[in-house]
Design an enzyme around this catalytic site. Structure first.
Site, short mmCIF file in Angstrom:
data_model
loop_
_atom_site.label_atom_id
_atom_site.label_comp_id
_atom_site.label_asym_id
_atom_site.label_seq_id
_atom_site.Cartn_x
_atom_site.Cartn_y
_atom_site.Cartn_z
N ASP A 109 0.86 -1.20 0.00
CA ASP A 109 0.00 0.00 0.00
C ASP A 109 0.88 1.24 0.00
OD1 ASP A 109 0.92 0.25 2.63
OD2 ASP A 109 -0.91 -0.56 3.52
N LYS A 136 -4.12 -0.11 -2.31
CA LYS A 136 -5.01 -0.78 -1.35
C LYS A 136 -6.11 0.17 -0.92
CE LYS A 136 -4.00 -1.25 3.29
NZ LYS A 136 -3.23 -1.73 4.43
N ARG A 168 -8.93 0.30 2.12
CA ARG A 168 -9.41 -0.40 3.31
C ARG A 168 -10.91 -0.22 3.43
NH1 ARG A 168 -7.67 -3.25 7.28
NH2 ARG A 168 -5.44 -2.95 6.97
N ASP A 189 5.99 -4.94 4.68
CA ASP A 189 5.07 -4.04 5.39
C ASP A 189 5.62 -3.80 6.79
OD1 ASP A 189 2.89 -2.45 5.78
OD2 ASP A 189 1.39 -3.99 5.38
C1 R5P Z 1 -1.41 -0.18 7.56
O1 R5P Z 1 -1.35 0.99 7.29
C2 R5P Z 1 -0.23 -0.99 7.98
O2 R5P Z 1 0.96 -0.57 7.36
C3 R5P Z 1 -0.45 -2.45 7.67
O3 R5P Z 1 -0.57 -2.59 6.27
C4 R5P Z 1 -1.70 -2.95 8.35
O4 R5P Z 1 -1.68 -2.64 9.71
C5 R5P Z 1 -1.79 -4.45 8.16
O5 R5P Z 1 -2.98 -4.88 8.71
P1 R5P Z 1 -3.65 -6.23 8.23
O6 R5P Z 1 -2.61 -7.31 8.32
O7 R5P Z 1 -4.78 -6.43 9.21
O8 R5P Z 1 -4.16 -6.02 6.85
#
Ligand code: R5P
Length: 287
Positions: A164, A187, A189, A213
């Protein structure tokens, strides 16, 4: 110097103490029938230079309370205290997203500042949470350690991908270490654990892909990115993160679409193969 290992970061604490060649202590924890905990330090730490290491992942509140109790005791002993929180829980609630929402990370920062001389964390979700500390606060970057891990694997022409927009800088820092192509997905959300992702325009022809990430929580971000990249022609998918929160079956879901999941030990999990102990020890030595 004495290193006091919090119960959420025992193995990492021992590793750091070894690198710093300093005394390692743990507190004693007893639980009352109602669930309250009694934390005891069986040593006199009067005026000592102490480092506390405690990540504040699940159970967040209980790990935080342990940290607050330890800090309070050290304050009473007039110690010089460095607080090291490798994974800063509540870090994603860094502002009021909707009217009336409390800013959890600010509340924690303000409270930790009361009894600390120095605060150190690793890749908080947003670096500006450090501005809420009134003591000196440092951020360490573990992204190069991920780059180093993959350099040692000697993959031929891997492509590093940010799942993202928020992870682009981190992907860049990992990619710089590998001297390779860097791409990113888009991405959107829809809610906690629910995202839609596209990798439109990312052209792949069977290359190894490394998705990086900062945090993996439900795994939704990574799983959707991996699927989108496969549709674009990705070869073997490797997944790396700094903080493996890995709620519920996140790891299993990721390993259904990727051949590897690797993380640092800011949270100690079976995937935490990259140690941040050296990074922390160096920072402590510099003060
Ligand atoms: C979001 O901004 C963070 O960088 C991560 O991408 C996010 O916290 C990941 O969360 P999940 O594994 O629930 O998609």
């Amino acid at each position: 110097m004495i290193l006091l290992g919090g119960s959420a970061s025992n193995d990492l604490s021992k590793e750091i103490a070894k690198l710093l060649d300093c005394e390692y202590l743990e507190s004693r924890i007893n639980e009352f029938p109602d669930g309250e905990r009694l934390i005891t330090i069986d040593h006199d730490l009067e005026k000592e230079d102490v480092i506390i290491v405690q990540s504040t992942f699940r159970p967040q509140d209980s790990n935080l309370m342990e940290l607050f109790f330890l800090l309070d005791a050290l304050k009473d002993w007039r110690c010089r205290t460095t607080v090291l929180v490798p994974y800063f829980g509540y870090g994603r609630q860094d502002r009021s997203f909707h009217s009336g929402e409390t800013v959890s990370s600010r509340a924690i920062a303000r409270h930790l500042s009361l009894d600390s001389d120095l605060f150190i964390t690793i890749n908080p979700h947003k670096e500006y949470i450090l501005d809420h500390f009134t003591c000196k606060a440092l951020n360490l970057d573990a992204a190069p350690l991920i780059g180093k891990y993959f350099s040692a694997k000697d993959l031929s022409c891997p492509v590093v991908v940010a799942p993202d927009a928020g992870s682009k800088n981190m992907a860049q820092r990992v990619g710089d270490m590998l001297d390779c192509r860097i791409e990113n997905c888009n991405k959107k959300r829809l809610g906690p654990g629910k995202v839609i992702t596209s990798a439109e325009g990312v052209e792949l022809e069977g290359e190894d892909v490394i998705i990086v990430d900062d945090i993996i929580d439900s795994g939704g971000t990574i799983v959707e990115a991996a699927k989108a990249l496969k549709d674009q022609g990705a070869g073997p998918i490797h997944v790396a993160c700094i903080h493996p929160v890995l709620t519920a079956n996140a790891a299993e879901r990721i390993l259904n679409v990727a051949e590897e999941l690797v993380a640092t030990n800011t949270i100690e999990t079976p995937y935490s193969k990259i140690s941040v102990a050296g990074l922390i020890a160096d920072a402590v030595k510099k003060g």
